[in-house]
Write a protein that holds these residues in place. Structure first.
Motif, PDB file in Angstrom:
ATOM      1  N   TRP A   1      17.365  53.060 -18.409  1.00  0.00           N
ATOM      2  CA  TRP A   1      18.523  52.195 -18.639  1.00  0.00           C
ATOM      3  C   TRP A   1      18.125  50.810 -19.171  1.00  0.00           C
ATOM      4  O   TRP A   1      18.968  49.955 -19.364  1.00  0.00           O
ATOM      5  N   GLY A   2      16.824  50.600 -19.378  1.00  0.00           N
ATOM      6  CA  GLY A   2      16.360  49.324 -19.923  1.00  0.00           C
ATOM      7  C   GLY A   2      16.543  48.164 -18.967  1.00  0.00           C
ATOM      8  O   GLY A   2      16.847  47.043 -19.390  1.00  0.00           O
ATOM      9  N   LEU A   3      16.341  48.415 -17.681  1.00  0.00           N
ATOM     10  CA  LEU A   3      16.516  47.386 -16.649  1.00  0.00           C
ATOM     11  C   LEU A   3      15.167  47.012 -16.054  1.00  0.00           C
ATOM     12  O   LEU A   3      14.250  47.831 -16.018  1.00  0.00           O
ATOM     13  N   PRO A   4      15.061  45.800 -15.522  1.00  0.00           N
ATOM     14  CA  PRO A   4      13.845  45.466 -14.766  1.00  0.00           C
ATOM     15  C   PRO A   4      13.778  46.327 -13.499  1.00  0.00           C
ATOM     16  O   PRO A   4      14.814  46.618 -12.889  1.00  0.00           O
ATOM     17  N   THR A   5      12.598  46.724 -13.111  1.00  0.00           N
ATOM     18  CA  THR A   5      12.423  47.506 -11.889  1.00  0.00           C
ATOM     19  C   THR A   5      12.994  46.750 -10.689  1.00  0.00           C
ATOM     20  O   THR A   5      13.574  47.350  -9.782  1.00  0.00           O
ATOM     21  N   SER A   6      12.884  45.430 -10.720  1.00  0.00           N
ATOM     22  CA  SER A   6      13.401  44.621  -9.611  1.00  0.00           C
ATOM     23  C   SER A   6      14.919  44.767  -9.462  1.00  0.00           C
ATOM     24  O   SER A   6      15.436  44.670  -8.351  1.00  0.00           O
ATOM     25  N   THR A   7      15.627  45.014 -10.542  1.00  0.00           N
ATOM     26  CA  THR A   7      17.077  45.226 -10.475  1.00  0.00           C
ATOM     27  C   THR A   7      17.388  46.456  -9.644  1.00  0.00           C
ATOM     28  O   THR A   7      18.278  46.433  -8.787  1.00  0.00           O
ATOM     29  N   MET A   8      16.630  47.529  -9.855  1.00  0.00           N
ATOM     30  CA  MET A   8      16.831  48.759  -9.082  1.00  0.00           C
ATOM     31  C   MET A   8      16.441  48.534  -7.627  1.00  0.00           C
ATOM     32  O   MET A   8      17.128  48.995  -6.719  1.00  0.00           O
ATOM     33  N   GLN A   9      15.352  47.829  -7.395  1.00  0.00           N
ATOM     34  CA  GLN A   9      14.915  47.563  -6.017  1.00  0.00           C
ATOM     35  C   GLN A   9      15.982  46.795  -5.254  1.00  0.00           C
ATOM     36  O   GLN A   9      16.290  47.127  -4.104  1.00  0.00           O
ATOM     37  N   GLU A  10      16.550  45.789  -5.871  1.00  0.00           N
ATOM     38  CA  GLU A  10      17.598  44.999  -5.214  1.00  0.00           C
ATOM     39  C   GLU A  10      18.843  45.840  -4.947  1.00  0.00           C
ATOM     40  O   GLU A  10      19.454  45.742  -3.896  1.00  0.00           O
ATOM     41  N   ARG A  11      19.220  46.665  -5.908  1.00  0.00           N
ATOM     42  CA  ARG A  11      20.410  47.524  -5.765  1.00  0.00           C
ATOM     43  C   ARG A  11      20.246  48.441  -4.557  1.00  0.00           C
ATOM     44  O   ARG A  11      21.188  48.687  -3.810  1.00  0.00           O
TER      45      ARG A  11
ATOM     46  N   ARG B   1      24.351  60.457 -12.598  1.00  0.00           N
ATOM     47  CA  ARG B   1      25.727  60.060 -12.256  1.00  0.00           C
ATOM     48  C   ARG B   1      25.758  58.735 -11.499  1.00  0.00           C
ATOM     49  O   ARG B   1      26.642  57.910 -11.729  1.00  0.00           O
ATOM     50  N   ALA B   2      24.810  58.510 -10.602  1.00  0.00           N
ATOM     51  CA  ALA B   2      24.748  57.234  -9.883  1.00  0.00           C
ATOM     52  C   ALA B   2      24.472  56.088 -10.855  1.00  0.00           C
ATOM     53  O   ALA B   2      25.119  55.044 -10.792  1.00  0.00           O
ATOM     54  N   MET B   3      23.532  56.299 -11.752  1.00  0.00           N
ATOM     55  CA  MET B   3      23.209  55.253 -12.731  1.00  0.00           C
ATOM     56  C   MET B   3      24.400  54.962 -13.637  1.00  0.00           C
ATOM     57  O   MET B   3      24.667  53.799 -13.955  1.00  0.00           O
ATOM     58  N   GLU B   4      25.105  56.001 -14.038  1.00  0.00           N
ATOM     59  CA  GLU B   4      26.284  55.795 -14.887  1.00  0.00           C
ATOM     60  C   GLU B   4      27.370  55.034 -14.134  1.00  0.00           C
ATOM     61  O   GLU B   4      28.057  54.195 -14.721  1.00  0.00           O
ATOM     62  N   LYS B   5      27.498  55.307 -12.863  1.00  0.00           N
ATOM     63  CA  LYS B   5      28.485  54.598 -12.045  1.00  0.00           C
ATOM     64  C   LYS B   5      28.132  53.113 -11.954  1.00  0.00           C
ATOM     65  O   LYS B   5      29.004  52.248 -12.031  1.00  0.00           O
ATOM     66  N   TRP B   6      26.850  52.811 -11.786  1.00  0.00           N
ATOM     67  CA  TRP B   6      26.409  51.433 -11.664  1.00  0.00           C
ATOM     68  C   TRP B   6      26.314  50.698 -13.000  1.00  0.00           C
ATOM     69  O   TRP B   6      26.689  49.549 -13.103  1.00  0.00           O
ATOM     70  N   TYR B   7      25.783  51.365 -14.028  1.00  0.00           N
ATOM     71  CA  TYR B   7      25.399  50.663 -15.267  1.00  0.00           C
ATOM     72  C   TYR B   7      25.960  51.255 -16.556  1.00  0.00           C
ATOM     73  O   TYR B   7      25.607  50.828 -17.641  1.00  0.00           O
ATOM     74  N   GLY B   8      26.822  52.256 -16.442  1.00  0.00           N
ATOM     75  CA  GLY B   8      27.391  52.868 -17.644  1.00  0.00           C
ATOM     76  C   GLY B   8      26.466  53.934 -18.213  1.00  0.00           C
ATOM     77  O   GLY B   8      25.432  54.252 -17.632  1.00  0.00           O
ATOM     78  N   PRO B   9      26.856  54.499 -19.361  1.00  0.00           N
ATOM     79  CA  PRO B   9      26.063  55.592 -19.951  1.00  0.00           C
ATOM     80  C   PRO B   9      24.628  55.148 -20.267  1.00  0.00           C
ATOM     81  O   PRO B   9      24.387  53.974 -20.540  1.00  0.00           O
ATOM     82  N   GLU B  10      23.737  56.115 -20.207  1.00  0.00           N
ATOM     83  CA  GLU B  10      22.333  55.834 -20.540  1.00  0.00           C
ATOM     84  C   GLU B  10      22.246  55.373 -21.999  1.00  0.00           C
ATOM     85  O   GLU B  10      22.791  56.032 -22.890  1.00  0.00           O
ATOM     86  N   PRO B  11      21.601  54.245 -22.240  1.00  0.00           N
ATOM     87  CA  PRO B  11      21.471  53.755 -23.629  1.00  0.00           C
ATOM     88  C   PRO B  11      20.698  54.759 -24.490  1.00  0.00           C
ATOM     89  O   PRO B  11      19.755  55.392 -24.033  1.00  0.00           O
ATOM     90  N   LYS B  12      21.135  54.878 -25.720  1.00  0.00           N
ATOM     91  CA  LYS B  12      20.426  55.741 -26.690  1.00  0.00           C
ATOM     92  C   LYS B  12      19.167  55.035 -27.132  1.00  0.00           C
ATOM     93  O   LYS B  12      19.166  53.841 -27.381  1.00  0.00           O
ATOM     94  N   LYS B  13      18.099  55.782 -27.222  1.00  0.00           N
ATOM     95  CA  LYS B  13      16.808  55.194 -27.644  1.00  0.00           C
ATOM     96  C   LYS B  13      16.526  55.515 -29.082  1.00  0.00           C
ATOM     97  O   LYS B  13      16.864  56.475 -29.614  1.00  0.00           O
TER      98      LYS B  13
END
Length: 78
Positions: free
Chosen positions: A17-27, A66-78
């Protein structure tokens, strides 16, 4: 996409999802009541899973697409 690709570690989720690992850790810490309730609901729905061995200091998370989509929207296209 294979079924196994619908589940990932927090590190892979952050990368995909192109997020910092720390974002997931905090979530996943669930520091606020709202976040803790959300995590519990998502566990009950089977969108995320946490496992910790007895007497272990840390556990491991598995997160669904599905959890990631709920939190951050669709997976970005690479």
């Amino acid at each position: 996409m294979m079924e196994i690709d619908h589940y990932m570690t927090p590190t892979e989720a952050a990368f995909r999802w192109g997020l910092p690992t720390s974002t997931m850790q905090e979530r996943l810490k669930g520091r606020t009541n709202r976040m803790a309730v959300e995590l519990q609901q998502m566990k009950e729905e089977g969108l995320i899973k946490y496992f910790k061995l007895p007497n272990a200091k840390r556990g491991e998370w598995i997160i669904s697409v599905r959890a990631m989509e709920k939190w951050y929207g669709p997976e970005p296209k690479k």
